[in-house]
Design a protein around this motif. Structure first.
Motif, PDB file in Angstrom:
ATOM      1  N   HIS A   1      -0.523  69.161 -45.717  1.00  0.00           N
ATOM      2  CA  HIS A   1      -0.746  70.608 -45.849  1.00  0.00           C
ATOM      3  C   HIS A   1      -0.278  71.052 -47.223  1.00  0.00           C
ATOM      4  O   HIS A   1       0.855  70.771 -47.632  1.00  0.00           O
ATOM      5  CB  HIS A   1       0.023  71.375 -44.780  1.00  0.00           C
ATOM      6  N   ASP A   2      -1.151  71.740 -47.939  1.00  0.00           N
ATOM      7  CA  ASP A   2      -0.802  72.286 -49.246  1.00  0.00           C
ATOM      8  C   ASP A   2      -0.218  73.673 -49.062  1.00  0.00           C
ATOM      9  O   ASP A   2      -0.909  74.603 -48.627  1.00  0.00           O
ATOM     10  CB  ASP A   2      -2.046  72.353 -50.143  1.00  0.00           C
ATOM     11  N   GLY A   3       1.054  73.792 -49.402  1.00  0.00           N
ATOM     12  CA  GLY A   3       1.731  75.075 -49.289  1.00  0.00           C
ATOM     13  C   GLY A   3       2.330  75.494 -50.610  1.00  0.00           C
ATOM     14  O   GLY A   3       1.661  75.451 -51.640  1.00  0.00           O
ATOM     15  N   GLY A   4       3.611  75.847 -50.585  1.00  0.00           N
ATOM     16  CA  GLY A   4       4.279  76.354 -51.769  1.00  0.00           C
ATOM     17  C   GLY A   4       4.927  75.291 -52.623  1.00  0.00           C
ATOM     18  O   GLY A   4       4.574  74.108 -52.570  1.00  0.00           O
TER      19      GLY A   4
ATOM     20  N   ALA B   1       4.789  73.621 -42.180  1.00  0.00           N
ATOM     21  CA  ALA B   1       3.633  74.136 -42.915  1.00  0.00           C
ATOM     22  C   ALA B   1       3.442  75.621 -42.662  1.00  0.00           C
ATOM     23  O   ALA B   1       3.121  76.388 -43.579  1.00  0.00           O
ATOM     24  CB  ALA B   1       2.379  73.365 -42.520  1.00  0.00           C
ATOM     25  N   GLN B   2       3.647  76.049 -41.427  1.00  0.00           N
ATOM     26  CA  GLN B   2       3.486  77.465 -41.091  1.00  0.00           C
ATOM     27  C   GLN B   2       4.506  78.340 -41.813  1.00  0.00           C
ATOM     28  O   GLN B   2       4.279  79.538 -42.004  1.00  0.00           O
ATOM     29  CB  GLN B   2       3.612  77.655 -39.577  1.00  0.00           C
ATOM     30  N   ALA B   3       5.626  77.723 -42.227  1.00  0.00           N
ATOM     31  CA  ALA B   3       6.658  78.456 -42.961  1.00  0.00           C
ATOM     32  C   ALA B   3       6.358  78.505 -44.453  1.00  0.00           C
ATOM     33  O   ALA B   3       7.133  79.089 -45.217  1.00  0.00           O
ATOM     34  CB  ALA B   3       8.021  77.823 -42.720  1.00  0.00           C
ATOM     35  N   GLY B   4       5.268  77.870 -44.889  1.00  0.00           N
ATOM     36  CA  GLY B   4       4.870  77.923 -46.282  1.00  0.00           C
ATOM     37  C   GLY B   4       5.188  76.701 -47.098  1.00  0.00           C
ATOM     38  O   GLY B   4       4.979  76.694 -48.317  1.00  0.00           O
ATOM     39  N   LEU B   5       5.684  75.637 -46.458  1.00  0.00           N
ATOM     40  CA  LEU B   5       6.021  74.430 -47.186  1.00  0.00           C
ATOM     41  C   LEU B   5       4.794  73.542 -47.396  1.00  0.00           C
ATOM     42  O   LEU B   5       3.836  73.580 -46.615  1.00  0.00           O
ATOM     43  CB  LEU B   5       7.086  73.625 -46.430  1.00  0.00           C
ATOM     44  N   THR B   6       4.850  72.738 -48.449  1.00  0.00           N
ATOM     45  CA  THR B   6       3.859  71.673 -48.637  1.00  0.00           C
ATOM     46  C   THR B   6       4.360  70.462 -47.871  1.00  0.00           C
ATOM     47  O   THR B   6       5.504  70.029 -48.052  1.00  0.00           O
ATOM     48  CB  THR B   6       3.693  71.343 -50.126  1.00  0.00           C
ATOM     49  N   VAL B   7       3.536  69.916 -47.000  1.00  0.00           N
ATOM     50  CA  VAL B   7       3.969  68.852 -46.092  1.00  0.00           C
ATOM     51  C   VAL B   7       3.098  67.620 -46.265  1.00  0.00           C
ATOM     52  O   VAL B   7       1.866  67.710 -46.334  1.00  0.00           O
ATOM     53  CB  VAL B   7       3.914  69.314 -44.623  1.00  0.00           C
ATOM     54  N   SER B   8       3.761  66.451 -46.312  1.00  0.00           N
ATOM     55  CA  SER B   8       3.056  65.170 -46.350  1.00  0.00           C
ATOM     56  C   SER B   8       3.607  64.277 -45.250  1.00  0.00           C
ATOM     57  O   SER B   8       4.813  64.011 -45.198  1.00  0.00           O
ATOM     58  CB  SER B   8       3.239  64.492 -47.718  1.00  0.00           C
ATOM     59  N   LEU B   9       2.730  63.842 -44.355  1.00  0.00           N
ATOM     60  CA  LEU B   9       3.104  62.958 -43.245  1.00  0.00           C
ATOM     61  C   LEU B   9       2.136  61.781 -43.238  1.00  0.00           C
ATOM     62  O   LEU B   9       1.114  61.795 -42.569  1.00  0.00           O
ATOM     63  CB  LEU B   9       3.049  63.736 -41.922  1.00  0.00           C
ATOM     64  N   PRO B  10       2.427  60.742 -44.026  1.00  0.00           N
ATOM     65  CA  PRO B  10       1.503  59.607 -44.114  1.00  0.00           C
ATOM     66  C   PRO B  10       1.584  58.695 -42.891  1.00  0.00           C
ATOM     67  O   PRO B  10       2.570  58.709 -42.152  1.00  0.00           O
ATOM     68  CB  PRO B  10       1.986  58.874 -45.375  1.00  0.00           C
ATOM     69  N   ARG B  11       0.533  57.919 -42.702  1.00  0.00           N
ATOM     70  CA  ARG B  11       0.525  56.867 -41.673  1.00  0.00           C
ATOM     71  C   ARG B  11       0.937  55.563 -42.342  1.00  0.00           C
ATOM     72  O   ARG B  11       0.309  55.114 -43.295  1.00  0.00           O
ATOM     73  CB  ARG B  11      -0.869  56.727 -41.047  1.00  0.00           C
ATOM     74  N   LEU B  12       2.002  54.967 -41.851  1.00  0.00           N
ATOM     75  CA  LEU B  12       2.495  53.739 -42.456  1.00  0.00           C
ATOM     76  C   LEU B  12       1.549  52.574 -42.173  1.00  0.00           C
ATOM     77  O   LEU B  12       0.935  52.514 -41.095  1.00  0.00           O
ATOM     78  CB  LEU B  12       3.897  53.412 -41.921  1.00  0.00           C
ATOM     79  N   PRO B  13       1.396  51.633 -43.115  1.00  0.00           N
ATOM     80  CA  PRO B  13       0.503  50.488 -42.909  1.00  0.00           C
ATOM     81  C   PRO B  13       0.813  49.747 -41.605  1.00  0.00           C
ATOM     82  O   PRO B  13       1.977  49.537 -41.255  1.00  0.00           O
ATOM     83  CB  PRO B  13       0.788  49.607 -44.126  1.00  0.00           C
ATOM     84  N   GLY B  14      -0.241  49.389 -40.889  1.00  0.00           N
ATOM     85  CA  GLY B  14      -0.079  48.662 -39.638  1.00  0.00           C
ATOM     86  C   GLY B  14       0.239  49.522 -38.441  1.00  0.00           C
ATOM     87  O   GLY B  14       0.291  49.015 -37.311  1.00  0.00           O
TER      88      GLY B  14
END
Length: 254
Positions: free
Chosen positions: A12-15, A40-53
């Motif tokens: 999510h692209d936020g602040g 994200a709803q609070a305005g943060l930029t969030v990154s939650l990747p899927r780890l390999p495997g």
């Protein structure tokens, strides 16, 4: 290999404040998705990747190591640093361990750390013997789904690939060796009833870290507390932690 429905990464692209979320061993982004959406709803930029495997099959995960998972987080962290003024890292279980490793390695580039039931001490007999056991059996019963809340499930593997598990002791040793490098503010959420990670991990952090460490006990959740009864306390507590330690305001605070 196709990704299981629900195990997709979340972004999510936020602040100007970024948060990197790290899911756990044999789990998937699904276990942290509600947490990420709350931030994200609070305005943060969030990154939650899927780890390999992860999020595919345990057989595929058997071909990966902790270095592969950490490298994926490293790429996501670099991306957040390029887009945000400040970056916090957070994680569940093994994800908490890797969040601590990011803090050790990147120093002041990590503004603060939030971990939930972090795994930093290998006190399970299976994991102690995994380096030898990998030559005997390919998998053992899984550890996913330790949740108290009725009707809630975790999207994780029913089997644990032993070859992948056998790489964990090396990561734990690195984190334990360099834990003194974690000088950033650190918030730990700890479930009193955890059937996966023993109390030794939090005890280690208490013994080695100083005033920058805060531990909050969770009384109504098991290991996957981010999907359990205490999830709202984690979501709100981590948001307030970020708000209090960030040097720039959250977008919605403007």
């Amino acid at each position: 290999m196709p990704v299981l429905p629900g195990a997709e990464p979340y972004h999510h692209d936020g602040g100007e404040i970024g948060v990197l979320l790290c899911h756990g061993f044999t789990g998937s982004p699904q276990s942290l998705r509600p947490w990420g959406e709350h931030l994200a709803q609070a305005g943060l930029t969030v990154s939650l990747p899927r780890l390999p495997g992860h999020g595919t099959s345990w057989q595929e995960m058997s071909r990966t190591r902790w270095e592969d998972w950490y490298a994926e987080l490293g790429k996501a962290f670099a991306d957040l640093r390029g887009r945000c003024s400040e970056v916090f890292v957070a994680g569940l279980s093994l994800g908490g361990c890797m969040a601590l490793r990011l803090a050790e390695v990147h120093g002041d580039a990590v503004r603060g750390v939030v971990v939930v039931n972090p795994s930093v001490v290998g006190d399970a007999p299976l994991l102690r013997f995994a380096p030898a056991l990998k030559y005997v059996v390919p998998s053992v019963p899984g550890v996913a789904g330790d949740i108290k809340k009725e009707g809630m499930t975790e999207l994780g593997y029913a089997r644990t690939p032993v070859r992948a598990a056998a790489t964990l002791p090396q990561l734990w040793k690195l984190v334990q060796r360099d834990i003194g490098e974690v000088t950033q503010p650190l918030l730990v959420f700890h479930s009193r009833d955890d059937h996966v990670v023993k109390p030794a991990s939090v005890a280690f952090l208490r013994a080695r870290l100083g005033d920058n460490l805060e531990v909050r006990e969770l009384t109504d959740s098991y290991h996957v507390a981010t999907l359990d009864n205490d999830a709202p306390a984690i979501f709100e507590g981590s948001l307030e932690f970020i708000r209090s330690h960030a040097s720039v305001p959250l977008t919605k605070d403007l």
